[in-house]
Write a protein that holds these residues in place. Structure first.
Motif, PDB file in Angstrom:
ATOM      1  N   CYS A 180     -15.645  11.563 -27.818  1.00  0.00           N
ATOM      2  CA  CYS A 180     -15.988  11.195 -29.146  1.00  0.00           C
ATOM      3  C   CYS A 180     -17.284  11.927 -29.736  1.00  0.00           C
ATOM      4  N   ARG A 181     -18.156  12.267 -29.056  1.00  0.00           N
ATOM      5  CA  ARG A 181     -19.513  12.992 -29.691  1.00  0.00           C
ATOM      6  C   ARG A 181     -18.593  14.709 -29.997  1.00  0.00           C
ATOM      7  N   ASN A 182     -18.010  15.019 -29.116  1.00  0.00           N
ATOM      8  CA  ASN A 182     -17.520  16.368 -29.320  1.00  0.00           C
ATOM      9  C   ASN A 182     -16.528  16.335 -30.712  1.00  0.00           C
ATOM     10  N   ILE A 183     -15.741  15.404 -30.952  1.00  0.00           N
ATOM     11  CA  ILE A 183     -14.851  15.352 -32.144  1.00  0.00           C
ATOM     12  C   ILE A 183     -15.876  15.148 -33.419  1.00  0.00           C
ATOM     13  N   MET A 184     -16.790  14.292 -33.368  1.00  0.00           N
ATOM     14  CA  MET A 184     -17.647  14.125 -34.301  1.00  0.00           C
ATOM     15  C   MET A 184     -18.613  15.547 -34.556  1.00  0.00           C
ATOM     16  N   TYR A 185     -18.931  16.250 -33.794  1.00  0.00           N
ATOM     17  CA  TYR A 185     -19.617  17.473 -33.812  1.00  0.00           C
ATOM     18  C   TYR A 185     -18.705  18.607 -34.539  1.00  0.00           C
ATOM     19  N   ARG A 186     -17.315  18.424 -34.162  1.00  0.00           N
ATOM     20  CA  ARG A 186     -16.271  19.487 -34.838  1.00  0.00           C
ATOM     21  C   ARG A 186     -16.117  19.264 -36.345  1.00  0.00           C
ATOM     22  N   LEU A 187     -16.096  17.761 -36.529  1.00  0.00           N
ATOM     23  CA  LEU A 187     -15.609  17.473 -37.781  1.00  0.00           C
ATOM     24  C   LEU A 187     -16.961  17.723 -38.763  1.00  0.00           C
ATOM     25  N   ASN A 188     -17.994  17.086 -38.388  1.00  0.00           N
ATOM     26  CA  ASN A 188     -19.276  17.036 -39.402  1.00  0.00           C
ATOM     27  C   ASN A 188     -19.200  16.461 -40.555  1.00  0.00           C
ATOM     28  N   ASN A 189     -18.207  15.642 -40.593  1.00  0.00           N
ATOM     29  CA  ASN A 189     -17.938  14.921 -41.863  1.00  0.00           C
ATOM     30  C   ASN A 189     -17.842  13.455 -41.647  1.00  0.00           C
ATOM     31  N   VAL A 190     -18.255  12.996 -40.571  1.00  0.00           N
ATOM     32  CA  VAL A 190     -18.055  11.637 -40.339  1.00  0.00           C
ATOM     33  C   VAL A 190     -19.367  10.808 -40.088  1.00  0.00           C
ATOM     34  N   GLU A 191     -19.566   9.444 -40.677  1.00  0.00           N
ATOM     35  CA  GLU A 191     -20.708   8.712 -40.562  1.00  0.00           C
ATOM     36  C   GLU A 191     -20.275   7.634 -39.881  1.00  0.00           C
ATOM     37  N   LEU A 192     -20.772   7.293 -38.696  1.00  0.00           N
ATOM     38  CA  LEU A 192     -20.586   6.174 -37.578  1.00  0.00           C
ATOM     39  C   LEU A 192     -21.324   5.147 -37.701  1.00  0.00           C
ATOM     40  N   LEU A 193     -20.742   3.969 -38.184  1.00  0.00           N
ATOM     41  CA  LEU A 193     -21.803   2.530 -38.333  1.00  0.00           C
ATOM     42  C   LEU A 193     -21.289   1.582 -37.606  1.00  0.00           C
ATOM     43  N   PHE A 194     -22.114   0.768 -37.272  1.00  0.00           N
ATOM     44  CA  PHE A 194     -21.579  -0.623 -36.755  1.00  0.00           C
ATOM     45  C   PHE A 194     -21.737  -1.692 -37.594  1.00  0.00           C
ATOM     46  N   VAL A 195     -20.536  -2.376 -37.613  1.00  0.00           N
ATOM     47  CA  VAL A 195     -20.344  -3.738 -38.449  1.00  0.00           C
ATOM     48  C   VAL A 195     -19.889  -4.763 -37.573  1.00  0.00           C
ATOM     49  N   THR A 196     -20.211  -6.020 -38.180  1.00  0.00           N
ATOM     50  CA  THR A 196     -19.846  -7.238 -37.549  1.00  0.00           C
ATOM     51  C   THR A 196     -18.307  -7.427 -37.493  1.00  0.00           C
ATOM     52  N   ARG A 197     -17.838  -8.230 -36.754  1.00  0.00           N
ATOM     53  CA  ARG A 197     -16.419  -8.804 -36.793  1.00  0.00           C
ATOM     54  C   ARG A 197     -15.965  -9.099 -37.996  1.00  0.00           C
ATOM     55  N   SER A 198     -16.469  -9.730 -38.669  1.00  0.00           N
ATOM     56  CA  SER A 198     -15.836 -10.342 -40.226  1.00  0.00           C
ATOM     57  C   SER A 198     -15.490  -9.302 -40.952  1.00  0.00           C
ATOM     58  N   VAL A 199     -16.208  -7.880 -40.789  1.00  0.00           N
ATOM     59  CA  VAL A 199     -16.153  -6.927 -41.594  1.00  0.00           C
ATOM     60  C   VAL A 199     -14.752  -6.207 -41.138  1.00  0.00           C
ATOM     61  N   ASN A 200     -14.200  -6.214 -39.836  1.00  0.00           N
ATOM     62  CA  ASN A 200     -13.622  -5.568 -39.132  1.00  0.00           C
ATOM     63  C   ASN A 200     -12.086  -6.346 -38.955  1.00  0.00           C
ATOM     64  N   MET A 201     -11.780  -7.308 -39.924  1.00  0.00           N
ATOM     65  CA  MET A 201     -10.833  -8.186 -39.766  1.00  0.00           C
ATOM     66  C   MET A 201      -9.267  -7.501 -39.817  1.00  0.00           C
ATOM     67  N   VAL A 202      -9.478  -6.768 -40.927  1.00  0.00           N
ATOM     68  CA  VAL A 202      -8.074  -5.963 -41.177  1.00  0.00           C
ATOM     69  C   VAL A 202      -7.480  -5.000 -40.037  1.00  0.00           C
ATOM     70  N   ALA A 203      -8.606  -4.290 -39.249  1.00  0.00           N
ATOM     71  CA  ALA A 203      -8.168  -3.521 -38.004  1.00  0.00           C
ATOM     72  C   ALA A 203      -7.819  -4.523 -37.107  1.00  0.00           C
ATOM     73  N   HIS A 204      -8.483  -5.760 -36.762  1.00  0.00           N
ATOM     74  CA  HIS A 204      -8.372  -6.645 -35.831  1.00  0.00           C
ATOM     75  C   HIS A 204      -6.766  -7.280 -35.945  1.00  0.00           C
ATOM     76  N   HIS A 205      -6.429  -7.501 -37.289  1.00  0.00           N
ATOM     77  CA  HIS A 205      -4.875  -8.073 -37.334  1.00  0.00           C
ATOM     78  C   HIS A 205      -4.060  -6.916 -37.079  1.00  0.00           C
ATOM     79  N   LEU A 206      -4.313  -5.817 -37.530  1.00  0.00           N
ATOM     80  CA  LEU A 206      -3.460  -4.429 -37.146  1.00  0.00           C
ATOM     81  C   LEU A 206      -3.241  -4.510 -35.656  1.00  0.00           C
TER      82      LEU A 206
END
Length: 237
Positions: A180-206
């Motif tokens: 994961c670190r290596n891919i983020m380094y290559r891309l250099n255009n990704v901001e990684l954030l932590f969110v609560t489960r309530s914000v992640n419900m769309v991905a959860h249902h998928l």
């Protein structure tokens, strides 16, 4: 093993005790749940558990468990900035089929669906490893799609902070963190954030919908009403 516990190094003793515990847990699974495990899975589980325990005991790591980046820990949907895509990821463990499902969703700066993706990994793994594998799948997807600027969200704080950290991790879990670190380094255009489960419900249902895929492909025209309802709820919040 007795000699290791008596005269081994701290690391050797910790590895031995963790392995004993993993064997005992596998024995209980077999006796009480009729679930068998392989030697490789037991050893991998022991290494992963030890890595997590070491991280939890490390005082400097404990300070990292507090939100450190602007946007961490939000409990409501926030649209990404203009010309930025937001990708959310969530895994689900299907023990009855010994599989792990992954749900990924990309949305634009208005919060509208761009692309959904769901997939199955045909091996049962520990929850935190499933979270790490899901994050790696999301990063690989971002790299493949060549989106210009991306905010990537996960509701697993341990994994988010492990990827942000530069600490070496010699385990199966650590190998995925390193990828994961290596891919983020290559891309250099990704901001990684932590969110609560309530914000992640769309991905959860998928992720739950990936259970029925059996190798099939999920697209924006075949998602369920529950997914579209979650998106609408985000936009109205």
């Amino acid at each position: 093993m007795g000699e290791v516990l008596k005269s081994g190094t701290v690391k050797q003793r910790a590895e031995s005790v963790t392995l004993f515990w993993a064997i005992w847990r596998a024995r209980n699974d077999l006796v009480w749940n009729q679930k068998s495990s392989t030697v490789n899975k037991i050893v991998a589980s022991a290494k992963q558990s030890l890595t997590q325990w070491i991280l939890a005991q490390n005082r400097s790591y404990n300070t990292l468990l507090q939100p450190q980046v602007k946007g961490d820990g939000v409990s409501y949907w926030v649209n990404p900035q203009l010309n930025t895509f937001k990708v959310s990821v969530d895994p689900a463990i299907f023990e009855d089929r010994e599989e792990v499902g992954f749900g990924l969703v990309a949305r634009d700066s208005d919060g509208r669906l761009i692309e959904p993706k769901a997939m199955i990994h045909s091996e049962l793994v520990e929850p935190v490893l499933a979270e790490t594998m899901g994050l790696k799948e999301a990063l690989s997807w971002i790299e493949q799609m060549q989106w210009p600027q991306v905010t990537l969200e996960s509701d697993c704080l341990v994994v988010v902070q492990a990827v942000r950290s530069s600490a070496p991790m010699r385990s199966h879990f650590g190998a995925f963190i390193s990828e994961c670190r290596n891919i983020m380094y290559r891309l250099n255009n990704v901001e990684l954030l932590f969110v609560t489960r309530s914000v992640n419900m769309v991905a959860h249902h998928l992720t739950r919908e990936s259970y029925a895929l059996s190798g099939g492909r999920l697209d924006r025209w075949s998602i369920s009403v529950s997914v579209t309802d979650c998106i609408e709820m985000d936009l109205s919040s």
